[in-house]
Enzyme design. Structure first.
Site, PDB file in Angstrom:
ATOM      1  N   ASP A  68      13.309  13.554  55.489  1.00  0.00           N
ATOM      2  CA  ASP A  68      12.649  14.778  55.920  1.00  0.00           C
ATOM      3  C   ASP A  68      12.631  14.820  57.440  1.00  0.00           C
ATOM      4  O   ASP A  68      13.224  13.967  58.110  1.00  0.00           O
ATOM      5  CB  ASP A  68      11.228  14.882  55.346  1.00  0.00           C
ATOM      6  CG  ASP A  68      10.330  13.725  55.779  1.00  0.00           C
ATOM      7  OD1 ASP A  68      10.772  12.870  56.570  1.00  0.00           O
ATOM      8  OD2 ASP A  68       9.183  13.662  55.301  1.00  0.00           O
ATOM      9  N   ASP A 106      12.970   8.112  55.910  1.00  0.00           N
ATOM     10  CA  ASP A 106      12.721   9.118  54.873  1.00  0.00           C
ATOM     11  C   ASP A 106      13.557  10.378  55.066  1.00  0.00           C
ATOM     12  O   ASP A 106      13.883  10.759  56.197  1.00  0.00           O
ATOM     13  CB  ASP A 106      11.238   9.492  54.846  1.00  0.00           C
ATOM     14  CG  ASP A 106      10.382   8.381  54.249  1.00  0.00           C
ATOM     15  OD1 ASP A 106      10.939   7.506  53.567  1.00  0.00           O
ATOM     16  OD2 ASP A 106       9.154   8.399  54.457  1.00  0.00           O
ATOM     17  N   TYR A 124      10.931  10.956  46.258  1.00  0.00           N
ATOM     18  CA  TYR A 124      10.220  11.192  47.525  1.00  0.00           C
ATOM     19  C   TYR A 124       9.118  12.217  47.334  1.00  0.00           C
ATOM     20  O   TYR A 124       9.307  13.250  46.691  1.00  0.00           O
ATOM     21  CB  TYR A 124      11.206  11.659  48.585  1.00  0.00           C
ATOM     22  CG  TYR A 124      10.636  11.632  49.975  1.00  0.00           C
ATOM     23  CD1 TYR A 124      10.057  10.473  50.491  1.00  0.00           C
ATOM     24  CD2 TYR A 124      10.658  12.772  50.778  1.00  0.00           C
ATOM     25  CE1 TYR A 124       9.522  10.447  51.767  1.00  0.00           C
ATOM     26  CE2 TYR A 124      10.142  12.746  52.065  1.00  0.00           C
ATOM     27  CZ  TYR A 124       9.567  11.580  52.544  1.00  0.00           C
ATOM     28  OH  TYR A 124       9.046  11.555  53.806  1.00  0.00           O
ATOM     29  N   GLU A 134      10.248  14.245  59.651  1.00  0.00           N
ATOM     30  CA  GLU A 134       9.638  13.080  60.297  1.00  0.00           C
ATOM     31  C   GLU A 134      10.554  11.862  60.198  1.00  0.00           C
ATOM     32  O   GLU A 134      10.660  11.076  61.140  1.00  0.00           O
ATOM     33  CB  GLU A 134       8.282  12.779  59.659  1.00  0.00           C
ATOM     34  CG  GLU A 134       7.213  13.807  59.961  1.00  0.00           C
ATOM     35  CD  GLU A 134       6.939  13.971  61.440  1.00  0.00           C
ATOM     36  OE1 GLU A 134       6.709  12.959  62.127  1.00  0.00           O
ATOM     37  OE2 GLU A 134       6.967  15.122  61.924  1.00  0.00           O
ATOM     38  N   ARG A 177       7.267  13.992  49.616  1.00  0.00           N
ATOM     39  CA  ARG A 177       7.056  15.115  50.533  1.00  0.00           C
ATOM     40  C   ARG A 177       8.179  16.115  50.310  1.00  0.00           C
ATOM     41  O   ARG A 177       9.288  15.946  50.811  1.00  0.00           O
ATOM     42  CB  ARG A 177       7.018  14.635  51.987  1.00  0.00           C
ATOM     43  CG  ARG A 177       5.800  13.785  52.302  1.00  0.00           C
ATOM     44  CD  ARG A 177       5.682  13.457  53.776  1.00  0.00           C
ATOM     45  NE  ARG A 177       4.477  12.691  54.038  1.00  0.00           N
ATOM     46  CZ  ARG A 177       4.399  11.367  54.037  1.00  0.00           C
ATOM     47  NH1 ARG A 177       5.483  10.653  53.768  1.00  0.00           N
ATOM     48  NH2 ARG A 177       3.254  10.755  54.280  1.00  0.00           N
ATOM     49  N   HIS A 233      14.753  18.822  48.928  1.00  0.00           N
ATOM     50  CA  HIS A 233      14.618  17.666  48.044  1.00  0.00           C
ATOM     51  C   HIS A 233      14.281  18.086  46.629  1.00  0.00           C
ATOM     52  O   HIS A 233      13.857  19.204  46.362  1.00  0.00           O
ATOM     53  CB  HIS A 233      13.505  16.741  48.563  1.00  0.00           C
ATOM     54  CG  HIS A 233      13.635  16.400  50.006  1.00  0.00           C
ATOM     55  ND1 HIS A 233      12.559  16.323  50.855  1.00  0.00           N
ATOM     56  CD2 HIS A 233      14.732  16.141  50.758  1.00  0.00           C
ATOM     57  CE1 HIS A 233      12.976  16.023  52.064  1.00  0.00           C
ATOM     58  NE2 HIS A 233      14.284  15.909  52.031  1.00  0.00           N
ATOM     59  N   GLU A 291      11.163   2.748  57.351  1.00  0.00           N
ATOM     60  CA  GLU A 291       9.840   2.854  57.980  1.00  0.00           C
ATOM     61  C   GLU A 291       8.907   1.708  57.622  1.00  0.00           C
ATOM     62  O   GLU A 291       8.188   1.191  58.470  1.00  0.00           O
ATOM     63  CB  GLU A 291       9.120   4.158  57.573  1.00  0.00           C
ATOM     64  CG  GLU A 291       9.821   5.418  57.985  1.00  0.00           C
ATOM     65  CD  GLU A 291      10.662   5.963  56.863  1.00  0.00           C
ATOM     66  OE1 GLU A 291      10.819   7.174  56.802  1.00  0.00           O
ATOM     67  OE2 GLU A 291      11.157   5.174  56.035  1.00  0.00           O
TER      68      GLU A 291
END
Length: 851
Positions: free
Chosen positions: A82, A80, A293, A84, A295, A340, A7
């Site tokens: 997740d 990432d 990470y 998103e 989130r 996670h 990203e």
């Protein structure tokens, strides 16, 4: 060549260090496309098909990715780990497929930390895209779009001043509004406390009244001063001895490492960070490989991380601080669905990273994660009862002693709205029969307090408890409420604005089901079922849309007057509370015969008298039942001697103003806040109405200088250029010389020239280029340069701590990458210079085409 997509450029830069020459890492700079902000982007009649649109500012990024993909043998999507991140990878893959630039081999890799070990392990174990996560993303995005683009037009037409409503943001707003209602409805109750002051062995301590006249004393038992004084007299007269000493051992276990929501809560309490700022700083730490990470709902840590934490504890403390068995934590959050790890340092051996807010947040994460694997704290709670001998009056002193600090030696979790805890007081050693010396008696009056307004920490905690939204979205939800001006923040607490209260009332009255906490949490569970492969995403949307769409149609058909009447009835207890004397709370306080009711206006709602226009009493919507802020109509200040028109003081949407005469053409002027109320009279009003004022003619340009009052305050105007004045009074007082000087200062940028930037630090010559190495403050942050190559400092590197070796390494690494992309534009200048000669051919083609 293998193309890796991430990203952010910072993440790309870090990963490039870990991969070989066969890999090229490019950044998508977040999402590359989204639903266009227009009707029809989601079509419920076509299986909720979606029309996607490339972000205009991402065209160049995608072109770079597309060109690289055409040359690549393999595409590795490493966004990432997740929902998103999965969505970004899916969008990139779909766009490349449309452009026919998708390599034959496409893999998806994820890693929870940007370290060499984590990245290389992930590259060795690729997988395909997770269709369930992509479906969950599409379901959420479609749902939020449908709610926003279906409900917002209803608000615009039926509720003037409302900007938007959202599936989760509206429920979060309701929490803030309901808490304010609780505070307004709260009736304070007075109570009294009686505390004896004692001393034993030179150590003072306090004991509160626990029994009086044989009855147990609770907090609200003594509610009047007469009883308080009687109890005070009994305590003063009594001779107290120790009746019992009770000691209980206590054990406190450490809290688990941070999740997204607990990090936001603790950073708000301990560091004063907003949720959005916490996530920005955590993102930087993650991208620089300092933490895992950020989130996540998980509280568990990897086995190797637990072992590293236990070694770090043993190195820092003695063996007693390391528990016999590693601690294992289970997620308790409702709807927890992320697989996670918790947020933790990637290297427990580093207790410091970066500077400023990055260092402070890293320190918090490091301490919390390390403390989670430390031994429990052992405490001892002591209660001492002091009796007057009759057994009718008894005082109790409590305190606690830390016998072994355990994890408290490193970290103690904060609490919201924690009061002084008497259990934390230290007590002297006492035994039954001891008679400590009484040194005084305190009698204090107290009032019960309403529930506190939500802070960012407590609001995030409440949303998580109710299962509203996802932890990764909390920061953006709270930011939207502030950006839309539905709430304001005072002393780090949320207060609902007038528009927020009205929007909440509208939604509760007409869309009550969709702002219910259980309904919203249930919808979150359904969406989590989609991500877990237990539900089909279109079926979830269909169930929601089947009821929501008809409801919006019903509300849209109602007249604005019907909406206002319904809100007037719904908000009646708030807007017109019972006065307690049997009188009608809706009676107009101005005329005494009209009845007050909610009215809708061009600039929002207000309270008005039914006898309008004879009675012009109005009151702002956000002032329930009180006369404070009421406007009984225009206040006549006098008559203008020149025109003979009446000068009145009025209250408008943007505050008080004065008006000369009546009608649409009447001259008006706002009343500046810096004019004292006691000084404002007819004379001052006429001076304001006379503006702008002609100061005179500029001696050099020969053009007029005018002083006036504008949208941004008092000003001078000369030849189309403005200069600020310090206050309203200066409009009338400033003379020609001062005005000319002020205009000259404004033309010169306020008298501040651009000085050559000075280096923050110098390091001597670069060993290869020979250029002087300097640390500079740049527009986008600090950087180090040798005069030829500029290298930006990573956000986690503290500028003051930068060494010569680090400066050389940063410059060399930047130089090895070649010129910055922006510098490649230089050859284009030559092409531009030859453009006139080449311009004819296209012109002929165009002409031929037009012909």
């Amino acid at each position: 060549m293998q193309l890796v997509i991430v990203e952010s450029p910072a993440k790309a830069k870090t990963i490039e260090k870990y991969l070989g020459r066969d890999f090229k890492v490019l950044a998508s700079y977040g999402h590359v496309r989204d639903l266009p902000p227009k009707d029809g982007s989601v079509d419920p009649d076509d299986g909720f098909s979606m029309e996607w649109q490339l972000y205009p500012d991402k065209a160049k990024r995608l072109k770079d990715i597309q060109d690289a993909a055409k040359q690549a043998d393999r595409l590795i999507l490493a966004t990432d780990p997740d929902r998103e991140g999965e969505a970004i990878s899916w969008h990139v893959q779909e766009l490349l497929r449309q452009k026919k630039a998708l390599p034959q081999k496409v893999d998806r890799v994820t890693f929870n930390a940007i370290t060499k070990q984590a990245v290389t392990d992930a590259m060795a174990h690729p997988r395909g895209l997770d269709d369930d996560l992509i479906d969950a993303y599409r379901a959420r995005r479609a749902l939020d779009y449908l709610v926003g683009f279906t409900l917002s037009p209803v608000l615009w037409r039926k509720l003037p001043g409302a900007k938007s409503a959202g599936r989760v943001q509206s429920v979060a707003l309701r929490l803030v509004v309901e808490r304010e209602r609780e505070i307004e409805a709260f009736v304070a109750q007075q109570y009294w406390s009686i505390t004896g002051q004692f001393e034993m062995g030179g150590t003072p301590f306090k004991a509160r009244l626990a029994r009086w006249r044989g009855d147990k004393i609770e907090r609200l038992t003594i509610t009047n001063e007469a009883d308080a004084r009687a109890a005070e007299a009994d305590v003063k007269a009594g001779h107290f001895t120790v009746d019992s000493v009770e000691t209980k051992p206590l054990t406190r276990n450490p809290p688990p490492p941070f999740t997204t929501s607990t990090l936001q809560q603790e950073a708000a309490r301990k560091l004063g960070f907003s949720a959005s700022h916490t996530m920005r700083v955590a993102q930087d730490l993650y991208e620089d490989g300092a933490i895992t990470y950020m989130r996540t709902d998980g509280v568990q840590m990897d086995g190797s991380a637990i072992s590293a934490a236990r070694r770090a504890i043993a190195d820092r403390y003695d063996g007693g601080y390391v528990p016999d068995q590693p601690r294992q934590y289970q997620t308790k959050a409702k709807n927890a669905q992320e697989a996670h790890e918790a947020i933790r340092p990637t290297d427990f051996g580093k207790d410091k990273v970066g500077g400023g807010d990055h260092a402070r947040l890293y320190d918090l994460i490091w301490k919390r994660a390390l403390a989670s694997q430390m031994a429990s704290a052992r405490l001892e709670r002591t209660s001492v009862d002091l009796s007057d001998g009759t057994g009718k009056t008894m005082l109790r002193a409590t305190g606690q002693v830390v016998k072994f600090p355990g994890f408290l030696a490193l970290y103690d979790e904060s609490r919201d709205d924690s009061a002084d805890d008497e259990d934390a007081r230290l007590l002297p050693a006492m035994a039954k029969g001891d008679a400590p010396a009484k040194t005084g008696v305190e009698v204090e009056a107290h009032e019960t307090q309403p529930p506190p307004r939500y802070s960012e920490a407590s609001l995030v905690k409440k949303m998580e408890e109710l299962g509203i939204g996802r932890p990764s979205t909390y920061a953006s939800i709270l930011q939207v409420l502030k950006d839309r001006a539905y709430v304001r923040v005072e002393k780090n607490r949320f207060l609902p604005e007038e528009s927020g209260r009205l929007l909440t009332a509208f939604l509760e009255r007409f869309f009550g089901r969709y702002v219910e906490y259980d309904f919203t949490a249930g919808l979150e569970e359904e969406l989590d079922d989609v991500s877990g492969g237990r539900a089909q995403w279109q079926a979830v949307l269909e169930r929601f849309w089947r009821d929501f769409k008809p409801r919006t149609g019903e509300v849209m058909e109602q007249k604005p007057s019907e909406i206002t009447a319904a809100l007037d009835e719904f908000l009646g207890p708030y807007l017109f509370p019972d006065k307690g004397d049997g009188s009608d709370p809706r009676v107009c306080p101005n005329c005494g015969t009209g009845r007050l009711a909610l009215r809708g206006g061009k600039f929002g709602p207000f309270i008005a008298c039914s006898n309008y226009p004879e009675c012009k009493f109005t009151r702002k919507f956000a002032q329930p039942g009180g006369s404070d802020g009421a406007d009984a109509g225009p206040e006549t200040l006098g008559t203008d001697p020149e025109s003979g028109l009446e000068v009145t003081k009025r209250s408008g949407r943007f505050g008080p103003y004065i008006q000369l005469g009546d009608g649409k053409e009447a001259k008006r002027s706002s009343i500046p806040k810096d004019i004292p109320a006691e000084d404002f009279d007819l004379d001052y009003a006429l001076r304001l109405l006379s503006l702008p004022r002609d100061v005179g003619t500029h001696p050099e340009s020969g053009k007029p200088i005018v002083a006036g009052l504008g949208r941004y305050g008092p000003y001078l105007l000369h030849d189309g250029k403005y200069a600020k004045l310090t206050g309203t009074a200066e409009i009338f007082d400033i003379g020609m010389n001062a005005a000319v000087a002020r205009i000259a200062d404004a033309a010169n940028g306020g008298g501040r020239g651009r000085a050559k930037a000075e280096p923050l630090k110098t390091f001597g010559p670069h060993p290869t280029s020979g250029g002087e190495m300097k640390l500079m403050a740049g527009r986008f942050g600090p950087y180090v340069t040798d005069g030829t190559t500029n290298a930006t400092l990573p956000k986690t590197v503290e500028p003051e701590a930068l060494t010569v070796e680090e400066a050389v390494a940063l410059i060399d690494a930047r130089a090895a990458k070649g010129p910055a992309k922006g510098k490649k534009k230089a050859p284009a200048k030559k092409a531009a210079a030859k453009k006139p000669a080449a311009k004819k051919a296209p012109a002929k083609k165009k002409a031929a085409k037009d012909a």
